[in-house]
Design a protein around this motif. Structure first.
Motif, mmCIF file in Angstrom:
data_model
loop_
_atom_site.group_PDB
_atom_site.id
_atom_site.type_symbol
_atom_site.label_atom_id
_atom_site.label_comp_id
_atom_site.label_asym_id
_atom_site.label_seq_id
_atom_site.Cartn_x
_atom_site.Cartn_y
_atom_site.Cartn_z
ATOM 1 N N LYS A 167 0.749 -1.015 0.007
ATOM 2 C CA LYS A 167 -0.626 0.410 -0.299
ATOM 3 C C LYS A 167 0.580 1.344 0.340
ATOM 4 O O LYS A 167 1.652 1.642 0.768
ATOM 5 N N SER B 44 1.900 5.487 0.834
ATOM 6 C CA SER B 44 1.224 5.971 1.686
ATOM 7 C C SER B 44 1.722 7.816 0.729
ATOM 8 O O SER B 44 2.761 7.549 0.967
ATOM 9 N N THR C 45 1.693 10.214 1.861
ATOM 10 C CA THR C 45 2.188 11.132 3.030
ATOM 11 C C THR C 45 3.530 11.201 3.147
ATOM 12 O O THR C 45 4.146 11.768 4.309
ATOM 13 N N ASP C 46 4.458 10.653 2.580
ATOM 14 C CA ASP C 46 5.667 10.164 2.191
ATOM 15 C C ASP C 46 5.770 11.141 1.052
ATOM 16 O O ASP C 46 5.696 11.983 0.312
ATOM 17 N N ALA D 11 -2.870 2.583 -3.398
ATOM 18 C CA ALA D 11 -4.258 3.001 -3.332
ATOM 19 C C ALA D 11 -5.861 2.135 -2.810
ATOM 20 O O ALA D 11 -5.817 2.142 -4.072
ATOM 21 N N GLY E 295 -1.826 13.305 -1.254
ATOM 22 C CA GLY E 295 -3.499 12.557 -2.095
ATOM 23 C C GLY E 295 -3.997 12.841 -3.019
ATOM 24 O O GLY E 295 -5.221 11.977 -3.248
ATOM 25 N N THR F 178 1.902 14.575 -2.431
ATOM 26 C CA THR F 178 2.882 13.976 -1.553
ATOM 27 C C THR F 178 2.744 15.308 -0.679
ATOM 28 O O THR F 178 3.260 16.275 -0.629
ATOM 29 N N THR G 67 -6.311 7.291 -0.993
ATOM 30 C CA THR G 67 -5.610 7.277 0.673
ATOM 31 C C THR G 67 -4.689 5.827 0.517
ATOM 32 O O THR G 67 -5.157 4.756 0.108
#
Length: 308
Positions: free
Chosen positions: A211, A213, A215-216, A236, A259, A272, A308
């Protein structure tokens, strides 16, 4: 030497083929994982290594466990000098390791002691390594910790996926394994203990691990997706359903929250923690794989809608 080769998936096939073609060695049998159900009909299918052995009329052993008494008895009857191993996929108990006089010699797709474990290629890409390779070593009870016979190195390309990199390593590693068998036979090769420093581990990658992310940072997302391509496949959630992602490209672009999707005429961007990434191929739930721009033209993406 008399060899019993152990391996299962496609990356092991070049090594078996190299040993079959060697005039210095005789592959007297192959050990592979039992036939497994595949396809819509779920019919039993031979492993790639087993299928190549069948083509050459070589005995194929498929023990449920490598320590089964019947398998051990047959292995002893075959009396191999050594057992080369590439991605066999099962633990080898000590009583199995003790049968060949030169032991079991594993081809591992990393520069040991870095990335011991089941997924060294994926781990190297995710970590941002610039160089990786393959090592041959004698198997001991501790995971991938045995003394090393030889190595080859391979540069990790800027856009390499795990599948592409593994494909190259399977070929160069096959030549390394064949030369290792040659060196063991003529006594010119001695294994060297691995250093205690620099040990890292690469456990098996699961679907959950794949998955993404958002937020990286963009660079980390790029590496993560390439490491998960083709297996198990990065993903995702989009509108609550799994959305598969092919490799992406970090780009300079508008500032987007992590995202958040932005569909432009010829590209689709995702925010990101740093700069956006441009989506490559995607696959929505129940749809075919397609270019992200083609997917976006058939999907009305709401403002601030996100992966997400």
């Amino acid at each position: 030497m008399r060899l019993v080769f152990a391996g299962t998936p496609e990356p092991a096939v070049p090594s078996l083929r190299a040993l079959l073609e060697s005039p210095r060695h005789e592959v007297v049998a192959v050990v592979t994982r039992p036939d497994a159900p595949a396809g819509r009909g779920r019919r039993l299918v031979r492993s790639p290594v087993g299928a190549l052995a069948d083509e050459h009329g070589i005995e194929v052993l498929t023990p449920p466990k490598a320590g089964d008494p019947e398998f051990l008895a047959r292995l002893a009857e075959l009396a191999p000098d050594a057992c080369p191993v590439v991605a066999y996929g099962a633990l080898l108990p000590q009583r199995t390791l003790d049968i060949p006089r030169h032991g079991w010699v594993n081809l591992h797709f990393s520069l040991l002691p870095a990335w011991r474990g089941a997924a060294p290629v994926q781990a190297a890409i995710r970590a941002g390594d610039e160089i990786t390779g393959a090592s041959t070593f004698r198997i001991v009870r501790e995971l991938d910790a045995g003394p090393v016979y030889g190595v080859v190195t391979e540069k990790i390309g800027r856009t390499d996926t795990a599948g592409e990199l593994l494909g190259r390593l399977a070929v160069s590693g096959a030549a390394l394994l064949a030369s290792t068998m040659d060196g063991i036979e003529d006594g010119s090769l001695r294994a060297v203990e691995q250093p205690s420093d620099g040990v890292t581990y690469a456990p098996k990658v699961t679907v959950d691990d794949a998955k993404v992310s958002f937020t990286d940072p963009a660079a980390a997302i790029d590496r993560h997706i390439r490491a998960m391509t083709p297996d198990p496949g990065a993903w995702a959630l989009f509108r609550g359903e799994r959305f598969k992602l092919g490799p992406v490209t970090p780009v300079e672009g508008p500032e987007l929250a992590p995202g958040v999707l932005l569909a432009e005429r010829k590209r689709v961007l995702v925010g990101t923690a740093t700069t956006p990434v441009r989506l490559g191929e995607v696959q929505a739930q129940g749809k075919k794989r397609m270019a992200a721009a083609d997917w976006a033209r058939g999907t009305r993406i709401d403002q601030e809608e996100r992966l997400t």
